[in-house]
Design an enzyme around this catalytic site. Structure first.
Site, PDB file in Angstrom:
ATOM      1  N   LEU A  88     -20.790 -22.895  33.323  1.00  0.00           N
ATOM      2  CA  LEU A  88     -21.591 -24.085  33.621  1.00  0.00           C
ATOM      3  C   LEU A  88     -22.691 -23.762  34.629  1.00  0.00           C
ATOM      4  CD1 LEU A  88     -18.481 -26.396  33.920  1.00  0.00           C
ATOM      5  CD2 LEU A  88     -20.138 -26.417  32.054  1.00  0.00           C
ATOM      6  N   THR A 111     -18.060 -14.030  37.404  1.00  0.00           N
ATOM      7  CA  THR A 111     -16.882 -14.774  36.972  1.00  0.00           C
ATOM      8  C   THR A 111     -15.906 -13.825  36.285  1.00  0.00           C
ATOM      9  OG1 THR A 111     -16.136 -16.792  35.875  1.00  0.00           O
ATOM     10  CG2 THR A 111     -17.957 -15.637  34.817  1.00  0.00           C
ATOM     11  N   LYS A 146     -14.327 -10.356  39.063  1.00  0.00           N
ATOM     12  CA  LYS A 146     -14.381 -10.724  40.481  1.00  0.00           C
ATOM     13  C   LYS A 146     -13.756  -9.686  41.416  1.00  0.00           C
ATOM     14  CE  LYS A 146     -14.778 -15.752  40.484  1.00  0.00           C
ATOM     15  NZ  LYS A 146     -14.187 -16.964  41.051  1.00  0.00           N
ATOM     16  N   GLY A 174      -5.684 -16.228  41.813  1.00  0.00           N
ATOM     17  CA  GLY A 174      -6.981 -15.942  42.416  1.00  0.00           C
ATOM     18  C   GLY A 174      -7.561 -17.128  43.171  1.00  0.00           C
TER      19      GLY A 174
HETATM   20  P1  NAP Z   1      -4.794 -17.321  38.042  1.00  0.00           P
HETATM   21  O1  NAP Z   1      -5.250 -16.231  38.931  1.00  0.00           O
HETATM   22  O2  NAP Z   1      -4.322 -16.996  36.669  1.00  0.00           O
HETATM   23  O3  NAP Z   1      -3.648 -18.132  38.829  1.00  0.00           O
HETATM   24  C1  NAP Z   1      -2.977 -19.217  38.251  1.00  0.00           C
HETATM   25  C2  NAP Z   1      -1.740 -19.555  39.098  1.00  0.00           C
HETATM   26  O4  NAP Z   1      -1.115 -20.676  38.465  1.00  0.00           O
HETATM   27  C3  NAP Z   1      -0.712 -18.433  39.171  1.00  0.00           C
HETATM   28  O5  NAP Z   1      -0.083 -18.448  40.436  1.00  0.00           O
HETATM   29  C4  NAP Z   1       0.287 -18.839  38.093  1.00  0.00           C
HETATM   30  O6  NAP Z   1       1.597 -18.407  38.336  1.00  0.00           O
HETATM   31  C5  NAP Z   1       0.263 -20.343  38.216  1.00  0.00           C
HETATM   32  N1  NAP Z   1       0.694 -20.995  36.989  1.00  0.00           N
HETATM   33  C6  NAP Z   1       0.125 -20.905  35.764  1.00  0.00           C
HETATM   34  N2  NAP Z   1       0.813 -21.636  34.878  1.00  0.00           N
HETATM   35  C7  NAP Z   1       1.855 -22.188  35.560  1.00  0.00           C
HETATM   36  C8  NAP Z   1       2.941 -23.025  35.205  1.00  0.00           C
HETATM   37  N3  NAP Z   1       3.085 -23.486  33.951  1.00  0.00           N
HETATM   38  N4  NAP Z   1       3.827 -23.377  36.159  1.00  0.00           N
HETATM   39  C9  NAP Z   1       3.695 -22.921  37.427  1.00  0.00           C
HETATM   40  N5  NAP Z   1       2.682 -22.118  37.831  1.00  0.00           N
HETATM   41  C10 NAP Z   1       1.786 -21.763  36.911  1.00  0.00           C
HETATM   42  O7  NAP Z   1      -5.969 -18.392  37.811  1.00  0.00           O
HETATM   43  P2  NAP Z   1      -7.078 -18.833  38.889  1.00  0.00           P
HETATM   44  O8  NAP Z   1      -8.287 -18.003  38.697  1.00  0.00           O
HETATM   45  O9  NAP Z   1      -6.435 -18.901  40.206  1.00  0.00           O
HETATM   46  O10 NAP Z   1      -7.463 -20.291  38.361  1.00  0.00           O
HETATM   47  C11 NAP Z   1      -6.521 -21.322  38.434  1.00  0.00           C
HETATM   48  C12 NAP Z   1      -7.179 -22.671  38.120  1.00  0.00           C
HETATM   49  O11 NAP Z   1      -8.176 -22.961  39.093  1.00  0.00           O
HETATM   50  C13 NAP Z   1      -7.872 -22.715  36.757  1.00  0.00           C
HETATM   51  O12 NAP Z   1      -7.620 -23.962  36.181  1.00  0.00           O
HETATM   52  C14 NAP Z   1      -9.335 -22.590  37.113  1.00  0.00           C
HETATM   53  O13 NAP Z   1     -10.181 -23.239  36.163  1.00  0.00           O
HETATM   54  C15 NAP Z   1      -9.389 -23.310  38.447  1.00  0.00           C
HETATM   55  N6  NAP Z   1     -10.515 -22.868  39.283  1.00  0.00           N
HETATM   56  C16 NAP Z   1     -11.455 -23.769  39.621  1.00  0.00           C
HETATM   57  C17 NAP Z   1     -12.516 -23.393  40.407  1.00  0.00           C
HETATM   58  C18 NAP Z   1     -13.570 -24.408  40.769  1.00  0.00           C
HETATM   59  O14 NAP Z   1     -14.654 -24.026  41.220  1.00  0.00           O
HETATM   60  N7  NAP Z   1     -13.304 -25.664  40.645  1.00  0.00           N
HETATM   61  C19 NAP Z   1     -12.617 -22.074  40.849  1.00  0.00           C
HETATM   62  C20 NAP Z   1     -11.618 -21.155  40.490  1.00  0.00           C
HETATM   63  C21 NAP Z   1     -10.571 -21.573  39.693  1.00  0.00           C
HETATM   64  P3  NAP Z   1       2.065 -16.899  37.976  1.00  0.00           P
HETATM   65  O15 NAP Z   1       1.301 -16.015  38.902  1.00  0.00           O
HETATM   66  O16 NAP Z   1       3.516 -16.947  38.262  1.00  0.00           O
HETATM   67  O17 NAP Z   1       1.702 -16.692  36.546  1.00  0.00           O
END
Ligand code: NAP
Length: 296
Positions: free
Chosen positions: A23, A69, A73, A135
């Site tokens: 976006l 992205t 990263k 992350g």
């Molecule tokens: P990530 O590195 O894959 O981390 C996701 C986390 O969620 C991990 O700790 C994972 O656990 C946990 N998780 C996933 N499914 C789960 C479930 N069913 N039950 C319990 N825990 C669960 O992803 P990320 O990059 O941190 O992104 C996470 C979210 O933040 C995404 O939706 C992304 O779109 C959003 N985000 C938004 C922004 C923004 O600017 N608004 C910026 C960054 C990210 P495990 O490690 O045990 O798998």
């Protein structure tokens, strides 16, 4: 507003794999048009194998800076000539800029995350409960530390990953009152939360009917607790709707944020680094929200 691209137009962009969903071009080009500066911001698809060569290419064509992205990263960090202390602590770079000796990297997700919170209250006595330890949770922990939160409680489903997460902050300048917990601890943690942040993808479109917490769990939140879901599609998320209902019916009015503001503010912080001038945040916000609405 039509922005004329000429031979002097300077290049900015976003690298990712895939990058089609980004976006950022919408927000950045809206701000560029409003400012009337001679820049354009492009999607730049870069595969993991091509990262180093892409950086050389960007140098060769005089790219002015770029957003980073997934999945680059972390991988980009050793390829940069300088990485900010903040980005090192978070373990991820999302913004790259030119320096005299090559590319420099920093992380504007932290500033983006705290932007809607910073003037809301005094956070020094506050307890933050963070769902997830991936992350985004790293930027959130750094942000809660910058806000001055007294306690940061990170909740995850894997004991091993939680331990690694906790250890990773030990020698960092962001070492803080951080504890890690299994999901089973939530009934104890939620009543004390002043700020609840969802950093898991649970509830993200197309799984819009899902929520990381049940309505019964959300009833344990105080009315004053702020719920912050990093997800921005759908708007509002199921978590925010349920929190509003639980806090509203049980004890008063609650405040909530979705991830759109973090997205806008991290982009604004990056554009400010590249242009070295104030940027029109409201224009970026409006263009992003209109784009999200147009996509349903
Ligand atoms: P990530 O590195 O894959 O981390 C996701 C986390 O969620 C991990 O700790 C994972 O656990 C946990 N998780 C996933 N499914 C789960 C479930 N069913 N039950 C319990 N825990 C669960 O992803 P990320 O990059 O941190 O992104 C996470 C979210 O933040 C995404 O939706 C992304 O779109 C959003 N985000 C938004 C922004 C923004 O600017 N608004 C910026 C960054 C990210 P495990 O490690 O045990 O798998």
């Amino acid at each position: 507003m039509v922005h004329k691209i000429t031979g002097t137009t300077k290049l900015l962009g976003v690298i990712g794999h895939p990058v089609e969903h980004s976006l950022s071009p919408v927000m950045h080009n809206a701000a560029i048009a409003t400012l009337g500066v001679d820049y354009v911001y492009l999607p730049l698809p870069v595969s993991p194998d091509g990262l180093a060569i892409a950086l050389s290419g960007f140098e060769a064509i005089g790219l002015q800076g770029f957003s980073v992205t997934l999945p680059h990263k972390q991988a980009i960090m050793p390829l940069l000539s300088e990485v900010s202390v903040l980005a090192q602590a978070v373990g991820a770079v999302n913004t790259v800029y030119r320096t005299e000796s090559g590319w420099g990297g920093t992380n504007t997700d932290v500033a983006g995350f705290i932007a809607p919170l910073v003037n809301l209250r005094d956070w020094r006595q506050a307890t933050a409960v963070v769902l997830g330890n991936g992350g985004a949770a790293r930027a959130v922990v750094a942000g809660c530390h910058q806000l001055g939160c007294a306690q940061i409680q990170v909740v995850g489903r894997s004991a091993d990953k939680l331990q690694v997460f906790q250890n990773s902050w030990r020698d960092s300048p962001f070492a803080c009152n951080l504890s890690v917990h299994p999901w089973a601890d939530l009934p104890l943690l939620l009543p004390q939360a002043d700020l609840l942040i969802n950093t898991t993808p649970i509830g993200m479109s197309p799984h819009s009917d899902q929520s990381p917490l049940s309505p019964a769990e959300l009833q344990k939140l105080s009315a004053a607790a702020i719920v912050y879901d990093l997800i921005y599609t759908p708007r509002p998320t199921q978590l925010l709707q349920q929190a509003r209902a639980a806090q509203g019916t049980a004890q008063g009015t609650a405040q909530g944020f979705d991830g759109s503001e973090m997205l806008v503010q991290q982009g604004a912080a990056a554009l400010q680094i590249w242009l070295q001038q104030p940027v029109p945040v409201e224009v970026m916000r409006r263009s992003l929200l209109e784009h999200l609405e147009s996509q349903g």
